[in-house]
Design a protein around this motif. Structure first.
Motif, PDB file in Angstrom:
ATOM      1  N   VAL A 186       0.860  -1.179   0.000  1.00  0.00           N
ATOM      2  CA  VAL A 186       0.000   0.000   0.000  1.00  0.00           C
ATOM      3  C   VAL A 186       0.894   1.226   0.000  1.00  0.00           C
ATOM      4  CG1 VAL A 186      -1.754   1.302   1.259  1.00  0.00           C
ATOM      5  CG2 VAL A 186      -1.858  -1.192   1.201  1.00  0.00           C
ATOM      6  N   ALA A 187       0.593   2.140  -0.880  1.00  0.00           N
ATOM      7  CA  ALA A 187       1.328   3.404  -0.950  1.00  0.00           C
ATOM      8  C   ALA A 187       0.560   4.463  -0.171  1.00  0.00           C
ATOM      9  CB  ALA A 187       1.518   3.854  -2.394  1.00  0.00           C
ATOM     10  N   PHE A 188       1.291   5.155   0.676  1.00  0.00           N
ATOM     11  CA  PHE A 188       0.716   6.247   1.463  1.00  0.00           C
ATOM     12  C   PHE A 188       1.115   7.569   0.825  1.00  0.00           C
ATOM     13  CE2 PHE A 188       1.908   9.348   4.820  1.00  0.00           C
ATOM     14  CZ  PHE A 188       0.633   9.784   5.123  1.00  0.00           C
ATOM     15  N   VAL A 189       0.108   8.344   0.465  1.00  0.00           N
ATOM     16  CA  VAL A 189       0.356   9.604  -0.237  1.00  0.00           C
ATOM     17  C   VAL A 189      -0.250  10.725   0.581  1.00  0.00           C
ATOM     18  CG1 VAL A 189       0.063  10.879  -2.388  1.00  0.00           C
ATOM     19  CG2 VAL A 189       0.232   8.397  -2.433  1.00  0.00           C
ATOM     20  N   SER A 190       0.534  11.744   0.811  1.00  0.00           N
ATOM     21  CA  SER A 190       0.032  12.949   1.462  1.00  0.00           C
ATOM     22  C   SER A 190       0.729  14.147   0.858  1.00  0.00           C
ATOM     23  CB  SER A 190       0.288  12.894   2.984  1.00  0.00           C
ATOM     24  OG  SER A 190       1.669  13.053   3.255  1.00  0.00           O
ATOM     25  N   ALA A 191       0.300  15.314   1.296  1.00  0.00           N
ATOM     26  CA  ALA A 191       0.902  16.532   0.765  1.00  0.00           C
ATOM     27  C   ALA A 191       2.332  16.716   1.240  1.00  0.00           C
ATOM     28  CB  ALA A 191       0.062  17.749   1.163  1.00  0.00           C
ATOM     29  N   GLU A 192       2.722  15.992   2.307  1.00  0.00           N
ATOM     30  CA  GLU A 192       4.043  16.201   2.878  1.00  0.00           C
ATOM     31  C   GLU A 192       5.000  15.052   2.612  1.00  0.00           C
ATOM     32  OE1 GLU A 192       3.645  16.970   6.995  1.00  0.00           O
ATOM     33  OE2 GLU A 192       2.440  18.787   6.751  1.00  0.00           O
ATOM     34  N   GLN A 193       4.493  13.841   2.456  1.00  0.00           N
ATOM     35  CA  GLN A 193       5.409  12.724   2.321  1.00  0.00           C
ATOM     36  C   GLN A 193       4.775  11.630   1.476  1.00  0.00           C
ATOM     37  OE1 GLN A 193       5.794  11.460   6.483  1.00  0.00           O
ATOM     38  NE2 GLN A 193       4.878   9.516   5.915  1.00  0.00           N
ATOM     39  N   PHE A 194       5.630  10.708   1.122  1.00  0.00           N
ATOM     40  CA  PHE A 194       5.199   9.555   0.334  1.00  0.00           C
ATOM     41  C   PHE A 194       5.893   8.340   0.918  1.00  0.00           C
ATOM     42  CE2 PHE A 194       4.993   6.562  -3.024  1.00  0.00           C
ATOM     43  CZ  PHE A 194       3.825   6.865  -3.705  1.00  0.00           C
ATOM     44  N   GLU A 195       5.101   7.313   1.227  1.00  0.00           N
ATOM     45  CA  GLU A 195       5.683   6.159   1.895  1.00  0.00           C
ATOM     46  C   GLU A 195       5.012   4.893   1.380  1.00  0.00           C
ATOM     47  OE1 GLU A 195       6.975   4.916   6.464  1.00  0.00           O
ATOM     48  OE2 GLU A 195       5.578   6.567   6.078  1.00  0.00           O
ATOM     49  N   LEU A 196       5.792   3.823   1.358  1.00  0.00           N
ATOM     50  CA  LEU A 196       5.304   2.535   0.902  1.00  0.00           C
ATOM     51  C   LEU A 196       5.232   1.582   2.085  1.00  0.00           C
ATOM     52  CD1 LEU A 196       4.517   0.815  -1.591  1.00  0.00           C
ATOM     53  CD2 LEU A 196       6.907   0.091  -1.673  1.00  0.00           C
ATOM     54  N   PHE A 197       4.084   0.927   2.244  1.00  0.00           N
ATOM     55  CA  PHE A 197       3.879  -0.012   3.336  1.00  0.00           C
ATOM     56  C   PHE A 197       3.697  -1.415   2.765  1.00  0.00           C
ATOM     57  CE2 PHE A 197       2.599   3.939   5.304  1.00  0.00           C
ATOM     58  CZ  PHE A 197       3.168   3.843   6.577  1.00  0.00           C
ATOM     59  N   HIS A 198       4.348  -2.348   3.423  1.00  0.00           N
ATOM     60  CA  HIS A 198       4.156  -3.764   3.114  1.00  0.00           C
ATOM     61  C   HIS A 198       3.248  -4.336   4.199  1.00  0.00           C
ATOM     62  CE1 HIS A 198       4.956  -7.668   1.449  1.00  0.00           C
ATOM     63  NE2 HIS A 198       5.335  -8.129   2.630  1.00  0.00           N
ATOM     64  N   VAL A 199       2.087  -4.785   3.780  1.00  0.00           N
ATOM     65  CA  VAL A 199       1.062  -5.238   4.719  1.00  0.00           C
ATOM     66  C   VAL A 199       0.990  -6.763   4.656  1.00  0.00           C
ATOM     67  CG1 VAL A 199      -1.370  -5.095   5.384  1.00  0.00           C
ATOM     68  CG2 VAL A 199      -0.211  -3.091   4.405  1.00  0.00           C
ATOM     69  N   GLU A 200       0.991  -7.386   5.822  1.00  0.00           N
ATOM     70  CA  GLU A 200       0.840  -8.835   5.925  1.00  0.00           C
ATOM     71  C   GLU A 200      -0.366  -9.134   6.802  1.00  0.00           C
ATOM     72  OE1 GLU A 200       4.396 -10.528   7.423  1.00  0.00           O
ATOM     73  OE2 GLU A 200       5.626 -10.008   5.679  1.00  0.00           O
ATOM     74  N   VAL A 201      -1.285  -9.882   6.223  1.00  0.00           N
ATOM     75  CA  VAL A 201      -2.474 -10.320   6.975  1.00  0.00           C
ATOM     76  C   VAL A 201      -2.369 -11.839   7.108  1.00  0.00           C
ATOM     77  CG1 VAL A 201      -4.977 -10.431   7.050  1.00  0.00           C
ATOM     78  CG2 VAL A 201      -3.839  -8.404   6.094  1.00  0.00           C
ATOM     79  N   GLU A 202      -2.116 -12.298   8.328  1.00  0.00           N
ATOM     80  CA  GLU A 202      -2.000 -13.731   8.568  1.00  0.00           C
ATOM     81  C   GLU A 202      -3.347 -14.280   9.009  1.00  0.00           C
ATOM     82  OE1 GLU A 202       0.573 -16.976  11.188  1.00  0.00           O
ATOM     83  OE2 GLU A 202       0.931 -14.813  11.416  1.00  0.00           O
ATOM     84  N   VAL A 203      -3.758 -15.316   8.307  1.00  0.00           N
ATOM     85  CA  VAL A 203      -5.024 -15.966   8.639  1.00  0.00           C
ATOM     86  C   VAL A 203      -4.725 -17.136   9.563  1.00  0.00           C
ATOM     87  CG1 VAL A 203      -7.068 -17.099   7.724  1.00  0.00           C
ATOM     88  CG2 VAL A 203      -5.968 -15.282   6.405  1.00  0.00           C
TER      89      VAL A 203
END
Length: 915
Positions: free
Chosen positions: A156-173
């Motif tokens: 998931v990419a996080f976009v805002s007016a101040e920064q840009f960040e990439l998140f790696h999301v893990e959902v364990e079932v």
């Protein structure tokens, strides 16, 4: 790394779960730093598992988030399968707004973008705040099958007016014990010889449980028996099964069969089980059983092995004879259907061959039980185990998945040219199903022109980021090439093209080709007349490159009242112009684009009004009354007397304002007019006694096209007053000589001086050559004009050329020089000043001059003395003076009136007389 588990249910159960799980927060980093032993960490994990179990009992779903360092940018969630939808898994915005030091920060305009192609069908993602929810039933066994760990990963990419960040999301079932163990058959029958030795083993069917971990099969139980027990065996693939073990000798005569029950139980809470009925038949003794060469076999099979390849040649020997010694082979009872589909065992030969292709990525190890028995009565089978290890080969090229952070149309990603350096453009996910070196992949990016580069995000993921500011006007489109290559032998490569097209921003103002433009329009043109075209260019595209034009008056800086421009850059007049009122207009041209913010540029437009001959000359002097004026004329005014002067003006310019004066009527009365000055003068003697009143009609016309004319009637009235002495046309000083007259005088003077210099040089050279050649000439040869170098006659009104050259050649001497002979045409005006050339014909003092011959001695009457050029001065001579010779003396003192054509040559020229 610290692991934090929180509940996502509400109500009393949430409070209870929070109380039970409040002690689940622990930090492995703190434990390790404090020197805690491994069992302490294991105890913490067990405590957490108990808390998770209690939460499950209460119906509360726990979400565990690993709080990692910001550079890792990984968020982990845990959910149980079979949760009741809809359920919120978590919100990424809540993780972004917390800094590592637990201080809250907010970002305006938060937006999340899912970068991975799929998050699983059961997870819904909301881009506004990054909320993850479960919208349908979650079945772990369907998603991950028998994988011990079931994790759904996405970026998931996080976009805002101040920064840009990439998140790696893990959902364990997480698994729940929702499946019971099941045997493939409800009843199974096995046979054993009554002579079987103690410890003989017979493999039983293995039960299956779709759950994993502790929820899978943990143990088997056999109903009470005095002759048999079971031993639980774990296969290489982790599956547990039971083997029936003979613990007491058999006697078929006393008991021919045994009815047993086998129960498989999992380790869930509460535990679930499954059972099958096992019937053991006791057969008569058979002396010998087949024996394998080895009880265990291990075979390595590359995954690219062709079908029908021989994997293993099994051999079992039975020493009996006949049917009792013939051995046949077959798979054991517990061999699964999948194994039977992949492998083939020949019933007679024992050849184990590959029946279907195997894939290392599907399964790495297979365990097969093969039993051999003879064809005799009551055979006792022998069993061997075969472990087939599938060896990975590099048969899978890397898979490249590019997810753009921006909009994509027809496979083209659109990136704004305003994007700055180090901004994420796209995420590259690389997958290789192979393992080891075959699954290790290197990734490169080509075609970035130094503006894009590849940056490693984490294992198997890369990002395309900008390196420098982008400029669409320089490079509008980038065709990036992503190359992924594994380290296998031979290496496999995948090439994917990624096209980035820069979207335009309004960063270029319109540009004019010049700062100043000039246009022309004739006066009196109708409004709407085309004047000129001015174009500006804009390197931007779309609305940013569309240009509109406006005209402003330079003096008032308001919209022009005189001209207008259309969007094609054409300038048109808004009114008719009068050159006499407005000769020039200075306007400001403003070119504006239609982008945002709007950009402008200016240029200067000078409109010159071209004069037309629309004004007739206006006579200002003398003052006219009804087109006429009365002028007094002295009775005794002689020829050349200026009677009056007509003055006129013309408001036009150029040729349209140049005036010419003429006498339309009255010229025959003795009056004339200067065409340039308009002075009316007497050009001959007038008989004043004939009339008391003279009338002349003067015209003044310009040089325009067509020419315009004004007229004036002048009445001359005789007066007895004496004429003014200084008012004569031929005696007045022209203080302002005409321009062309001056130019002509200067040109003639320069040409004459140049000619005289050249002539002098030629004469000098000719004289020296003649002196050298005279010595070689004989005395008897009479060469006319041998001593002459130049003879110039002052002849009035001669029509011949200015210089007539005649050559004289010697008949005895080769190379006799040519004699230069010139005859000059001249008039009396040559020796007077230039103004006199125009005035002489009006001189009253000249009188009447009778015609006479200018040649000496050829007139019947005595000729008058004439003025000639002698040496370097003028002198007056009598033509019949015997001391004056008509021939050149040969000493360089030739007279101007000496003739090259004298009587000695028998030549005679005609001459005209002059007044």
């Amino acid at each position: 790394m610290s692991l934090v588990c929180v509940s996502v249910a509400g109500g009393v159960r949430e409070e209870e779960a929070a109380r039970r799980t409040s002690d689940l927060r622990f930090s492995s980093e703190n434990l390790l730093n404090s020197g805690a032993r491994r069992d302490s960490l294991r105890a913490q994990v067990m405590k957490m598992e108990r808390g998770l179990l209690f939460a499950r009992i209460l119906g509360v779903t726990l979400v565990c988030i690993s709080q990692v360092a910001p550079e890792e940018r990984t968020v982990r969630y845990k959910i149980y399968e079979e949760v009741r939808p809809p359920m919120v898994i978590g919100t990424l915005a809540s993780n972004v707004t917390w800094t590592p030091d637990k201080t809250r920060r907010t970002f305006p305009g938060i937006r999340f973008k899912l970068m991975s192609p799929s998050t699983g069908s059961f997870i819904r993602f909301r881009e506004s705040d990054g909320r993850l929810t479960v919208e349908e039933r979650v079945d772990r066994e369907r998603i991950c099958k028998r994988n011990p760990r079931c994790v759904i990963t996405f970026d998931v990419a996080f976009v805002s007016a101040e920064q840009f960040e990439l998140f790696h999301v893990e959902v364990e079932v997480l698994d729940v014990n929702d499946n019971s163990p099941e045997f493939p058959r409800a009843e199974c029958t096995v046979e054993i010889s009554e002579s079987a030795a103690l410890g003989t083993r017979i493999a039983l069917d293995a039960a299956e449980d779709a759950d994993v971990g502790s929820n899978s099969i943990q143990t088997y139980h056999l109903s009470e028996s005095t002759h048999f027990s079971i031993d639980v065996i774990t296969r290489v693939d982790g599956v547990k099964y039971a083997e029936l073990v003979l613990i007491k000798e058999l006697d078929r005569e006393s008991r021919a069969f045994f009815a047993l029950k086998l129960v498989a139980a999992d380790g869930g809470h509460p535990a679930k089980s499954g059972a099958t009925n096992v019937t053991v038949k006791v057969k008569d003794a058979n002396d010998n059983s087949p024996l394998f060469d080895h009880s265990h076999y291990s075979v390595d099979v590359p995954e690219d092995t062709p079908v029908d390849s021989l994997l293993l040649d099994l051999n079992a020997v039975d020493p009996d004879e006949g049917l009792n010694g013939q051995v046949v082979y077959e798979f054991g009872k517990q061999v699964t259907t999948k194994i039977r589909q992949l492998f083939k065992l020949d019933y007679k030969t024992g050849y184990l061959t590959l029946q279907s292709p195997v894939d290392y990525e599907d399964e790495t190890t297979y365990e097969i039980d093969v039993q051999a028995e003879d064809l005799g009565h009551n055979p006792v089978p022998s069993v061997c185990k075969i472990i087939i290890n599938i060896r990975d080969v590099n048969d899978n090229p890397p898979e490249i998945i590019i997810t753009s952070i921006t909009s994509v149309t027809d496979g083209v990603a659109h990136v704004s040219e305003a994007t700055g350096p180090d901004i994420l453009v796209a995420l590259i996910s690389i997958k290789d199903k192979d393992t080891g070196a075959n699954g290790q992949v290197s990734c490169t990016l080509n075609g970035g022109h130094g503006n894009f580069r590849l940056k490693r995000a984490y294992e198997g993921s890369y990002t395309i980021v900008t390196m420098a500011p982008l400029d669409r006007e320089k490079i509008a489109e980038y065709n990036l090439t992503v190359v992924a290559e594994d380290f296998g032998v031979p290496p496999l490569r995948t090439v994917t093209h990624y096209i980035i097209r820069l979207t335009d921003v309004n960063d270029n103002a319109p540009i004019f080709n010049a700062k100043i433009y000039e246009g022309f329009i004739e006066e009196n043109q109708l409004p709407g007349t085309y004047i000129t075209t001015i174009l500006a260019s804009d390197q931007d595209s779309g609305l940013n490159g569309e240009i509109t034009y406006e005209l402003f008056d330079s003096d008032t800086n308001s919209v022009s009242r005189f001209a207008i421009m259309n969007q094609a850059g054409n300038v048109y007049a808004l009114q008719s112009f009068n050159y006499e009122v407005t000769k020039r207009l200075d306007l400001r041209v403003q070119a504006s684009d239609r982008g945002w913010p709007q950009l402008h540029n200016n240029a200067v437009l000078i409109i010159n009004v071209v004069d037309q001959n629309d004004n007739a000359p206006s006579i200002t002097q003398p003052t006219l009354v009804n087109g006429s004026a009365e002028i007094q004329l002295p009775r005794d005014a002689p020829p050349g007397y200026i009677v009056t002067r007509i003055s006129a003006k013309d408001p036009d310019a150029g040729l349209n304002a140049e005036l010419t004066y003429k006498l339309y009527d009255g010229g025959d009365l003795g009056f004339a007019i200067d065409p340039n000055t308009g002075e009316i003068y007497i050009n001959r003697k007038i008989a004043y006694d004939e009339y008391d009143l003279w009338k002349v009609l003067a015209t003044v016309n310009d040089n325009g096209h067509p020419s315009l004319t004004s007229t004036a009637t002048i009445h001359f009235t005789l007066t007895e007053s004496a004429p003014s002495n200084g008012n004569f046309y031929d005696e007045r000083e022209d203080g302002e000589p005409k321009q062309w007259t001056l130019i002509l005088i200067l040109a003639l003077t320069s040409s004459s001086l140049l000619f005289l210099a050249i002539l002098s040089y030629i004469l000098c050279k000719s004289r020296k050559s003649a002196r050298k050649r005279r010595a070689s000439l004989p005395d008897a040869v009479d060469i006319p004009y041998a001593k002459e170098h130049n003879a110039v006659s002052m002849i009035s009104s001669q029509t011949a050329n200015v210089f007539d050259s005649h050559a004289f050649h010697s008949t005895t001497v080769i190379g006799t020089p040519e004699k230069l002979h010139n005859s000059v045409q001249a008039t009396a005006e040559v020796f007077s000043e230039t103004p006199q050339a125009f005035k002489s014909k009006y001189r009253s003092v000249a009188g009447e001059i009778d015609g006479y011959s200018t040649l000496p001695g050829y007139g019947k009457d005595n000729a008058r003395p004439i003025t000639v050029w002698k040496g370097n001065s003028m002198m007056t001579i009598a033509v019949r003076d015997p001391q004056i010779s008509g021939k050149d003396s040969g000493k360089g003192d030739s007279d101007v009136n000496d003739s090259d054509s004298d009587i000695s040559e028998g030549l005679k020229k005609d001459y005209t007389s002059y007044k």
